[in-house]
Design a protein around this motif. Structure first.
Motif, PDB file in Angstrom:
ATOM      1  N   ASP A  27      50.134  97.454-113.165  1.00  0.00           N
ATOM      2  CA  ASP A  27      51.286  98.353-113.134  1.00  0.00           C
ATOM      3  C   ASP A  27      50.841  99.769-112.770  1.00  0.00           C
ATOM      4  N   MET A  28      49.684 100.176-113.266  1.00  0.00           N
ATOM      5  CA  MET A  28      49.179 101.521-112.988  1.00  0.00           C
ATOM      6  C   MET A  28      48.882 101.696-111.496  1.00  0.00           C
ATOM      7  N   GLU A  29      48.284 100.691-110.875  1.00  0.00           N
ATOM      8  CA  GLU A  29      48.023 100.761-109.435  1.00  0.00           C
ATOM      9  C   GLU A  29      49.327 100.809-108.649  1.00  0.00           C
ATOM     10  N   TYR A  30      50.315 100.062-109.107  1.00  0.00           N
ATOM     11  CA  TYR A  30      51.627 100.059-108.460  1.00  0.00           C
ATOM     12  C   TYR A  30      52.250 101.457-108.528  1.00  0.00           C
ATOM     13  N   LEU A  31      52.139 102.107-109.684  1.00  0.00           N
ATOM     14  CA  LEU A  31      52.676 103.453-109.849  1.00  0.00           C
ATOM     15  C   LEU A  31      51.925 104.459-108.979  1.00  0.00           C
ATOM     16  N   LYS A  32      50.607 104.304-108.874  1.00  0.00           N
ATOM     17  CA  LYS A  32      49.817 105.197-108.016  1.00  0.00           C
ATOM     18  C   LYS A  32      50.232 105.048-106.556  1.00  0.00           C
ATOM     19  N   ALA A  33      50.444 103.819-106.124  1.00  0.00           N
ATOM     20  CA  ALA A  33      50.861 103.588-104.742  1.00  0.00           C
ATOM     21  C   ALA A  33      52.223 104.218-104.475  1.00  0.00           C
ATOM     22  N   SER A  34      53.112 104.149-105.449  1.00  0.00           N
ATOM     23  CA  SER A  34      54.429 104.762-105.294  1.00  0.00           C
ATOM     24  C   SER A  34      54.308 106.279-105.190  1.00  0.00           C
ATOM     25  N   ARG A  35      53.420 106.860-105.999  1.00  0.00           N
ATOM     26  CA  ARG A  35      53.181 108.308-105.916  1.00  0.00           C
ATOM     27  C   ARG A  35      52.626 108.671-104.538  1.00  0.00           C
ATOM     28  N   CYS A  36      51.688 107.887-104.064  1.00  0.00           N
ATOM     29  CA  CYS A  36      51.089 108.145-102.757  1.00  0.00           C
ATOM     30  C   CYS A  36      52.134 108.074-101.646  1.00  0.00           C
ATOM     31  N   LYS A  37      53.075 107.170-101.788  1.00  0.00           N
ATOM     32  CA  LYS A  37      54.143 107.078-100.788  1.00  0.00           C
ATOM     33  C   LYS A  37      54.978 108.363-100.797  1.00  0.00           C
ATOM     34  N   GLY A  38      55.263 108.883-101.979  1.00  0.00           N
ATOM     35  CA  GLY A  38      56.002 110.138-102.082  1.00  0.00           C
ATOM     36  C   GLY A  38      55.260 111.291-101.433  1.00  0.00           C
ATOM     37  N   LEU A  39      53.950 111.352-101.658  1.00  0.00           N
ATOM     38  CA  LEU A  39      53.140 112.405-101.038  1.00  0.00           C
ATOM     39  C   LEU A  39      53.110 112.246 -99.520  1.00  0.00           C
ATOM     40  N   ALA A  40      52.918 111.016 -99.072  1.00  0.00           N
ATOM     41  CA  ALA A  40      52.804 110.754 -97.631  1.00  0.00           C
ATOM     42  C   ALA A  40      54.085 111.085 -96.893  1.00  0.00           C
ATOM     43  N   THR A  92      47.169 117.294-100.628  1.00  0.00           N
ATOM     44  CA  THR A  92      46.639 116.759 -99.371  1.00  0.00           C
ATOM     45  C   THR A  92      45.297 116.087 -99.619  1.00  0.00           C
ATOM     46  N   ALA A  93      44.486 116.694-100.480  1.00  0.00           N
ATOM     47  CA  ALA A  93      43.204 116.073-100.856  1.00  0.00           C
ATOM     48  C   ALA A  93      43.436 114.744-101.562  1.00  0.00           C
ATOM     49  N   GLU A  94      44.454 114.682-102.399  1.00  0.00           N
ATOM     50  CA  GLU A  94      44.800 113.421-103.075  1.00  0.00           C
ATOM     51  C   GLU A  94      45.253 112.382-102.056  1.00  0.00           C
ATOM     52  N   LEU A  95      46.036 112.824-101.086  1.00  0.00           N
ATOM     53  CA  LEU A  95      46.545 111.905-100.064  1.00  0.00           C
ATOM     54  C   LEU A  95      45.413 111.351 -99.201  1.00  0.00           C
ATOM     55  N   THR A  96      44.470 112.190 -98.819  1.00  0.00           N
ATOM     56  CA  THR A  96      43.370 111.734 -97.982  1.00  0.00           C
ATOM     57  C   THR A  96      42.241 111.101 -98.781  1.00  0.00           C
ATOM     58  N   GLY A  97      42.255 111.274-100.102  1.00  0.00           N
ATOM     59  CA  GLY A  97      41.230 110.688-100.965  1.00  0.00           C
ATOM     60  C   GLY A  97      41.705 109.374-101.569  1.00  0.00           C
ATOM     61  N   PRO A  98      42.153 109.422-102.826  1.00  0.00           N
ATOM     62  CA  PRO A  98      42.553 108.188-103.519  1.00  0.00           C
ATOM     63  C   PRO A  98      43.681 107.419-102.832  1.00  0.00           C
ATOM     64  N   CYS A  99      44.581 108.118-102.185  1.00  0.00           N
ATOM     65  CA  CYS A  99      45.717 107.439-101.549  1.00  0.00           C
ATOM     66  C   CYS A  99      45.333 106.719-100.262  1.00  0.00           C
ATOM     67  N   SER A 100      44.183 107.031 -99.709  1.00  0.00           N
ATOM     68  CA  SER A 100      43.787 106.380 -98.462  1.00  0.00           C
ATOM     69  C   SER A 100      43.638 104.873 -98.633  1.00  0.00           C
ATOM     70  N   THR A 101      43.446 104.424 -99.861  1.00  0.00           N
ATOM     71  CA  THR A 101      43.376 102.992-100.147  1.00  0.00           C
ATOM     72  C   THR A 101      44.654 102.292 -99.712  1.00  0.00           C
ATOM     73  N   TYR A 102      45.771 102.940 -99.893  1.00  0.00           N
ATOM     74  CA  TYR A 102      47.069 102.346 -99.589  1.00  0.00           C
ATOM     75  C   TYR A 102      47.530 102.642 -98.160  1.00  0.00           C
ATOM     76  N   LEU A 103      46.912 103.623 -97.513  1.00  0.00           N
ATOM     77  CA  LEU A 103      47.353 104.053 -96.190  1.00  0.00           C
ATOM     78  C   LEU A 103      46.652 103.357 -95.046  1.00  0.00           C
ATOM     79  N   GLY A 104      45.529 102.764 -95.286  1.00  0.00           N
ATOM     80  CA  GLY A 104      44.792 102.113 -94.217  1.00  0.00           C
ATOM     81  C   GLY A 104      43.465 102.795 -93.977  1.00  0.00           C
ATOM     82  N   ALA A 105      43.007 102.783 -92.765  1.00  0.00           N
ATOM     83  CA  ALA A 105      41.690 103.313 -92.410  1.00  0.00           C
ATOM     84  C   ALA A 105      41.643 104.824 -92.568  1.00  0.00           C
ATOM     85  N   PRO A 106      40.597 105.357 -93.227  1.00  0.00           N
ATOM     86  CA  PRO A 106      40.482 106.812 -93.402  1.00  0.00           C
ATOM     87  C   PRO A 106      40.416 107.579 -92.086  1.00  0.00           C
TER      88      PRO A 106
END
Length: 112
Positions: A27-40, A92-106
């Protein structure tokens, strides 16, 4: 010989079961991915969120309504935070760092 075949079959089934368990998204990973989508969606406007959408869709199974509600809250909160000029560098650092897992290739993210 039959005993060895049974042991091998049991080991195969056990390893397959653990692989499925390892793939289950918490559930925590799901919530992180949702946050990353909001940032993106708010920070750059050019990041393709289709990979996050696919991740969230695949991870939807067996989630309680409370988790969906919390995920929506995280999404909206991230969008609100991303609108703040003084937080953009950190987010932006969060988006390019931890969120890159959900976005694809860095490399793709760095180009954007």
């Amino acid at each position: 010989m039959k005993f060895a075949a049974i042991v091998i079959a049991a080991a195969t089934v056990a390893s397959a079961g653990s692989a499925v368990a390892a793939e289950r998204v918490s559930d925590m990973e799901y919530l992180k991915a949702s946050r990353c989508k909001g940032l993106a969606t708010t920070l750059t406007g050019v990041v393709d969120t289709s990979s996050i959408d696919a991740y969230l869709k695949a991870a939807r199974s067996a989630r309680s309504p409370a988790v969906f509600e919390r995920a929506e809250t995280e999404f909206e909160r991230a969008k609100r935070e991303a609108r703040s000029e003084d937080r953009k560098a950190r987010l932006t650092a969060e988006l390019t760092g931890p969120c890159s897992t959900y976005l694809g290739a860095p490399a793709d993210i760095a180009k954007r």
